[in-house]
Design a protein around this motif. Sequence first.
Motif, mmCIF file in Angstrom:
data_model
loop_
_atom_site.group_PDB
_atom_site.id
_atom_site.type_symbol
_atom_site.label_atom_id
_atom_site.label_comp_id
_atom_site.label_asym_id
_atom_site.label_seq_id
_atom_site.Cartn_x
_atom_site.Cartn_y
_atom_site.Cartn_z
ATOM 1 N N ASP A 140 -5.302 4.156 1.286
ATOM 2 C CA ASP A 140 -4.526 5.408 1.658
ATOM 3 C C ASP A 140 -4.169 5.402 3.096
ATOM 4 N N GLU A 141 -5.373 5.052 3.864
ATOM 5 C CA GLU A 141 -5.599 5.008 5.134
ATOM 6 C C GLU A 141 -4.153 4.116 5.821
ATOM 7 N N ARG A 142 -4.172 3.040 5.134
ATOM 8 C CA ARG A 142 -3.064 1.989 5.552
ATOM 9 C C ARG A 142 -1.534 2.475 5.391
ATOM 10 N N SER A 183 -9.549 5.005 -0.703
ATOM 11 C CA SER A 183 -9.313 5.715 0.538
ATOM 12 C C SER A 183 -8.739 4.541 1.654
ATOM 13 N N ALA A 184 -9.222 3.774 1.522
ATOM 14 C CA ALA A 184 -9.086 2.639 2.717
ATOM 15 C C ALA A 184 -7.378 2.245 2.539
ATOM 16 N N LEU A 223 -0.815 5.762 5.099
ATOM 17 C CA LEU A 223 -0.376 6.508 5.934
ATOM 18 C C LEU A 223 -0.179 6.135 7.306
ATOM 19 N N ARG A 224 -1.024 5.101 7.926
ATOM 20 C CA ARG A 224 -0.854 4.673 9.041
ATOM 21 C C ARG A 224 0.863 4.017 9.120
#
Length: 609
Positions: free
Chosen positions: A488-490, A485-486, A492-493
Amino acid sequence: MAPGRAAAGLGGRPRPRLDWQFLQRFIQIQKILFSTCSSKNTLMFLTLVGVALLEQLIIYQVGLIPSQYYGVLGSKDFSGFQKITILALMLIILNSMLKSFDQFICNLMYVSWRKTLTEYLHGYYFQGQVYYTLNILHEEIDNPDQRISQDVERFCKQLSSMASKLVVSPFTLAYYTYQCFYSTGWMGPVSIFGYFFIGTIVNKILMSPIVSKLVQQEKLEGDFRFKHMQLRVNAESAAFCRAGEVEHMRTNRRLQNLLQTQRELIGKELLLYIGINTFDYLGSILSYVVIAIPIFSGIYNDLDPAELSSLVSKNAFVSIYLIGCFSQLIDLSTTVSDVAGYTHRIGELQEMLLKLSKKQNDSELQAKWDFNSVSKEKMNPSDTAFLLEHVSISAPSEKLLIKDMNLRVTQGNSLLITGNTGTGKSSLLRVLGGLWNSQEGNVHMLTCFGPHGMVILPQRPFFTDGTLREQVIYPLKEIYPDSGSADDERILRFLELTGLSDLLLRTGGLDQPVDWNWYDILSPGEMQRLCFARLFYLQPQYAVLDEATSALTEEAENELYKICAQLGMTVVSVGHRSSLEKVGWSWGISLSWQNYSNKKIASPHSSSS
């Protein structure tokens, strides 16, 4: 590489033939296919030899059945007739199973050979920048993609189709030669071998022009396919130019060249077919001539008609089968000519790949030597990306673009390179990227390529097949530097920062497989934004950008360069637009004809960079 460029390179080379060079190239390919005695290919080949020999043993027993029938029918032996019939049925079933298993092994070998040979060529083709050098800078090899994907497939298919006949031929020829000598005396084997020798000489003469014509046909096939691929990739640009009629004419011209060569090949193959069919039918007559020699010479005068019929049937089978073995080899002439043509094309590619690979390895060793040779006051990997000393750069056409350049890029000092078209801006980046060699001077690369060093965004974005995630993390094989998930967040950001959040909806998620071509669904501006999302994800120390914002607005351009600075990247940018000077630069270089000049650029964002 455009196929047309290869035509000039082909003109100076000798025409491919069935000669010593063919044999050398064929042996080199066999060394690849059978690398060790315990390899999968070797074991399958040995299994095929065993099955083929067992098959020939059964065929011999089946061939004797008619002579045995003559004997029991002549003597009216019903019990013997039943036994022979049962034996014949068993032998035929066993022979059918062996033939099927023979074909099954040949098909498996075809797949395994193609895997081995293709992966071998891929290993050199994708090593470093060999694929770039081969397609862009070298004219000797036409259509390398066709040679790897199509010629290898056809070579393995044709070779596997005749493998069984080739491997068993020495054994069957030796055995049936002995049987023929035992049955007919020395005249039988001598006649048959003389017949085969003449057939081989004639077919060799007829096959040589076919090999060179086949090589030419495969090149034109690649050119024709390339023309269609060119239009498919650039369909929108061609449509805006209303280029349908012109491209129709040009594509048909390539088709006509291909069809003309195919007609010439068919004409040459006609003579070969005549030779093959003639020798096939002459062989059937020769078998009876060989049998007639001992009969008319009185050797079998003491036999009654039933015994003579049985003996003639047995001897006929031996002679006819020996002639049939030779006829099979002659019939393989068309297949051998195809294999020879593909051998030359694959062999040429292999030789060039080995040459380029060795040259690249030598260059890498030289680069390492250059790295170690830089003096301590010049070399500081922590704050220096690369150093150019008295470098001159020429295009492949030998046109001098940049002369005697000295350049040092250090961390925190972003650089803007400007200049008119044709002054060498992109060429300078090709030298920095290791694609071109400098004509003079020294290029010292003091950082690595990749997330920890330098990343280059080329003028034409490149997208591979795969999911949205794979486009963002490209060219990394695995997730970097986080996972789950970490990461994925990068991603998406960075998609949000580049204005591509809607791509998630269009693709159905980061890991949703897509079957489209990314070039077809993304606009030029979206392509450049996605490249920046990739750059932000990799987050290198140095970012080298070649016209990377040419399809974006000035506002978007300015925002993306700001993010680069916020992420701690030192940017080296090439561009025409005056708006680039409004970004944040420590200094700049203006290129002109064979010359350059340094300049200080006033920037409202210099503090942020």
